[in-house]
Write a protein that holds these residues in place. Sequence first.
Motif, PDB file in Angstrom:
ATOM      1  N   VAL A 190      42.617  -2.986 -64.553  1.00 53.43           N
ATOM      2  CA  VAL A 190      43.942  -3.039 -63.917  1.00 53.43           C
ATOM      3  C   VAL A 190      43.766  -3.303 -62.426  1.00 53.43           C
ATOM      4  O   VAL A 190      42.742  -2.973 -61.835  1.00 53.43           O
ATOM      5  N   ASP A 191      44.777  -3.900 -61.820  1.00 55.75           N
ATOM      6  CA  ASP A 191      44.655  -4.328 -60.423  1.00 55.75           C
ATOM      7  C   ASP A 191      44.528  -3.147 -59.467  1.00 55.75           C
ATOM      8  O   ASP A 191      43.867  -3.249 -58.442  1.00 55.75           O
ATOM      9  N   GLY A 192      45.144  -2.011 -59.810  1.00 59.95           N
ATOM     10  CA  GLY A 192      45.065  -0.835 -58.940  1.00 59.95           C
ATOM     11  C   GLY A 192      43.637  -0.344 -58.786  1.00 59.95           C
ATOM     12  O   GLY A 192      43.190  -0.020 -57.675  1.00 59.95           O
ATOM     13  N   SER A 193      42.895  -0.314 -59.895  1.00 54.83           N
ATOM     14  CA  SER A 193      41.484   0.112 -59.860  1.00 54.83           C
ATOM     15  C   SER A 193      40.645  -0.866 -59.055  1.00 54.83           C
ATOM     16  O   SER A 193      39.765  -0.469 -58.283  1.00 54.83           O
ATOM     17  N   ILE A 194      40.933  -2.170 -59.230  1.00 52.69           N
ATOM     18  CA  ILE A 194      40.182  -3.201 -58.517  1.00 52.69           C
ATOM     19  C   ILE A 194      40.382  -3.051 -57.015  1.00 52.69           C
ATOM     20  O   ILE A 194      39.439  -3.141 -56.226  1.00 52.69           O
ATOM     21  N   ASP A 199      38.398  -1.841 -51.711  1.00 49.97           N
ATOM     22  CA  ASP A 199      38.543  -1.192 -50.400  1.00 49.97           C
ATOM     23  C   ASP A 199      37.360  -0.275 -50.104  1.00 49.97           C
ATOM     24  O   ASP A 199      36.860  -0.215 -48.975  1.00 49.97           O
ATOM     25  N   SER A 200      36.903   0.458 -51.140  1.00 49.99           N
ATOM     26  CA  SER A 200      35.771   1.379 -50.962  1.00 49.99           C
ATOM     27  C   SER A 200      34.483   0.628 -50.643  1.00 49.99           C
ATOM     28  O   SER A 200      33.701   1.050 -49.789  1.00 49.99           O
ATOM     29  N   LEU A 201      34.268  -0.510 -51.332  1.00 48.37           N
ATOM     30  CA  LEU A 201      33.047  -1.293 -51.100  1.00 48.37           C
ATOM     31  C   LEU A 201      33.068  -1.948 -49.720  1.00 48.37           C
ATOM     32  O   LEU A 201      32.032  -2.016 -49.047  1.00 48.37           O
ATOM     33  N   MET A 202      34.235  -2.415 -49.296  1.00 47.00           N
ATOM     34  CA  MET A 202      34.355  -3.033 -47.969  1.00 47.00           C
ATOM     35  C   MET A 202      34.011  -2.026 -46.871  1.00 47.00           C
ATOM     36  O   MET A 202      33.471  -2.373 -45.827  1.00 47.00           O
ATOM     37  N   GLY A 203      34.307  -0.740 -47.158  1.00 44.38           N
ATOM     38  CA  GLY A 203      34.022   0.317 -46.182  1.00 44.38           C
ATOM     39  C   GLY A 203      32.541   0.618 -46.029  1.00 44.38           C
ATOM     40  O   GLY A 203      32.138   1.343 -45.121  1.00 44.38           O
ATOM     41  N   TYR A 261      30.332  -0.790 -64.778  1.00 48.97           N
ATOM     42  CA  TYR A 261      30.600   0.599 -64.407  1.00 48.97           C
ATOM     43  C   TYR A 261      31.888   1.070 -65.084  1.00 48.97           C
ATOM     44  O   TYR A 261      32.790   0.271 -65.355  1.00 48.97           O
ATOM     45  N   SER A 262      31.952   2.383 -65.337  1.00 46.04           N
ATOM     46  CA  SER A 262      33.192   2.974 -65.869  1.00 46.04           C
ATOM     47  C   SER A 262      33.749   4.019 -64.907  1.00 46.04           C
ATOM     48  O   SER A 262      34.849   4.527 -65.107  1.00 46.04           O
ATOM     49  N   ILE A 263      32.972   4.361 -63.874  1.00 46.97           N
ATOM     50  CA  ILE A 263      33.424   5.327 -62.857  1.00 46.97           C
ATOM     51  C   ILE A 263      33.260   4.671 -61.492  1.00 46.97           C
ATOM     52  O   ILE A 263      32.175   4.195 -61.148  1.00 46.97           O
ATOM     53  N   ILE A 264      34.342   4.646 -60.711  1.00 41.81           N
ATOM     54  CA  ILE A 264      34.329   3.986 -59.403  1.00 41.81           C
ATOM     55  C   ILE A 264      33.244   4.553 -58.494  1.00 41.81           C
ATOM     56  O   ILE A 264      32.517   3.820 -57.836  1.00 41.81           O
ATOM     57  N   TYR A 265      33.097   5.904 -58.491  1.00 43.33           N
ATOM     58  CA  TYR A 265      32.128   6.545 -57.594  1.00 43.33           C
ATOM     59  C   TYR A 265      30.698   6.111 -57.901  1.00 43.33           C
ATOM     60  O   TYR A 265      29.869   6.004 -57.010  1.00 43.33           O
ATOM     61  N   GLU A 266      30.398   5.861 -59.193  1.00 43.42           N
ATOM     62  CA  GLU A 266      29.047   5.411 -59.564  1.00 43.42           C
ATOM     63  C   GLU A 266      28.763   4.035 -58.963  1.00 43.42           C
ATOM     64  O   GLU A 266      27.677   3.778 -58.452  1.00 43.42           O
ATOM     65  N   ILE A 268      30.175   2.665 -56.296  1.00 40.50           N
ATOM     66  CA  ILE A 268      30.073   2.797 -54.838  1.00 40.50           C
ATOM     67  C   ILE A 268      28.719   3.384 -54.449  1.00 40.50           C
ATOM     68  O   ILE A 268      28.038   2.892 -53.553  1.00 40.50           O
ATOM     69  N   GLU A 269      28.308   4.439 -55.176  1.00 45.23           N
ATOM     70  CA  GLU A 269      27.054   5.129 -54.851  1.00 45.23           C
ATOM     71  C   GLU A 269      25.852   4.209 -55.051  1.00 45.23           C
ATOM     72  O   GLU A 269      24.941   4.169 -54.222  1.00 45.23           O
ATOM     73  N   GLU A 270      25.871   3.431 -56.154  1.00 43.71           N
ATOM     74  CA  GLU A 270      24.730   2.563 -56.451  1.00 43.71           C
ATOM     75  C   GLU A 270      24.612   1.448 -55.411  1.00 43.71           C
ATOM     76  O   GLU A 270      23.515   1.133 -54.947  1.00 43.71           O
ATOM     77  N   ILE A 271      25.743   0.853 -55.042  1.00 36.69           N
ATOM     78  CA  ILE A 271      25.716  -0.226 -54.050  1.00 36.69           C
ATOM     79  C   ILE A 271      25.357   0.336 -52.673  1.00 36.69           C
ATOM     80  O   ILE A 271      24.636  -0.287 -51.899  1.00 36.69           O
ATOM     81  N   LYS A 272      25.825   1.560 -52.384  1.00 33.32           N
ATOM     82  CA  LYS A 272      25.486   2.211 -51.110  1.00 33.32           C
ATOM     83  C   LYS A 272      23.973   2.436 -51.018  1.00 33.32           C
ATOM     84  O   LYS A 272      23.350   2.173 -49.983  1.00 33.32           O
ATOM     85  N   LEU A 273      23.365   2.894 -52.120  1.00 32.67           N
ATOM     86  CA  LEU A 273      21.904   3.118 -52.132  1.00 32.67           C
ATOM     87  C   LEU A 273      21.156   1.804 -51.961  1.00 32.67           C
ATOM     88  O   LEU A 273      20.130   1.741 -51.284  1.00 32.67           O
ATOM     89  N   ALA A 274      21.690   0.730 -52.585  1.00 36.24           N
ATOM     90  CA  ALA A 274      21.053  -0.585 -52.452  1.00 36.24           C
ATOM     91  C   ALA A 274      21.094  -1.048 -51.003  1.00 36.24           C
ATOM     92  O   ALA A 274      20.109  -1.589 -50.481  1.00 36.24           O
TER      93      ALA A 274
END
Length: 358
Positions: A190-194, A199-203, A261-266, A268-274
């Motif tokens: 859904v567009d809301g999740s996207i 926004d979280s990844l851009m941050g 991914y099925s959880i947004i935080y996962e 974000i966390e994985e890309i942050k670690l990368a």
Amino acid sequence: QKIKTQLMEHQLIAEEFSGDTLFVEVSAKTKKNLDKLKENILLQAELLDLKADYDVPAKGIVIESKLDKGQGAKATVLIQQGTLAKSDIFVCGSQYSKVREMFNERNNKIDKAKPSDPVQVLGFEKVPNAGEIFKVHLDDREAKKIAQERSVLEREAVHQMHSRVTLEQVGKEISSGKVHDLNILIKGDVDGSIEALSDSLMGLSNDEVNIKIILRSVGMVNENDVQLAAASNAIIVCFNVRSTVSSKKMARELGVQIRHYSIIYEAIEEIKLALEGLLEPDIVENAMGSAEVREIFKVPKIGLIAGCHVTNGKVIKNSLLRLKRDDEVIYEGKLTSLKRFKDDVNEVLENFDCGIGI
């Protein structure tokens, strides 16, 4: 209280703090203060003299959108002015089409939607983005011309050529001191999740790496997405959606990485670690065996049992398993029951049939 304090940073000051922003503590579950909320909204509308014209071509804004298996692309539109009717020609983003059906908040069909009405609209050729303006046009040719011009501008914006990249490579380059741009293509249910994920990844952008979202859209990953990712040196991040068989084959051929991914935080966390150069290497697992589901049996008081044929290795009771469909993992858990005909067994070897419960 914490939220009210945080909102003060954005100049939204509650009346109790000598501001002019109304706050109503509500609960849809317990129906707490819903009457008070309605009363405050009507009071504000009266004080601000909020009025809308009913007799002009309808205009609204897309507040949510998704791809429905039975109905196709549909969007929830909040009408801001005019009256939207069935068969009206509209322009939304870079597409123009005709209103096929409309549904209210209780999923009942309606023929007209007036200002301030939220309405689900069917008739889109593709899933629109949340925030796009939805506008009715009386002239079919004018609507088509506007949509075509916007479509050309969109294609030009995403047309760029680069080499291939993976998340692990980005992490290695950052840890070795290289500055890098990370292009990401987001697909979701859904567009809301996207929007939240985007926004979280851009941050996560920092001095060493700049994150660019080259495309975000609703639906499964298709061949066009893979081609765009290959041309743009991007990785594809999927949230609660799968990839088509043809797109996965193309991704392997073009060296495009697709991460699910099925959880947004996962995500974000994985890309942050990368980005910090700390992403752990993939754990290689050795499978004991695999089985193919041939038939489903319904057993009273137990549920569904999968009638399977062991294709290689062996199947062992109480072992961990993954259920895959089109190479996508749709369930992870434990093999709870294993039967050979009517007998409970501990293991079944290759080329034998068995019943598996999960």
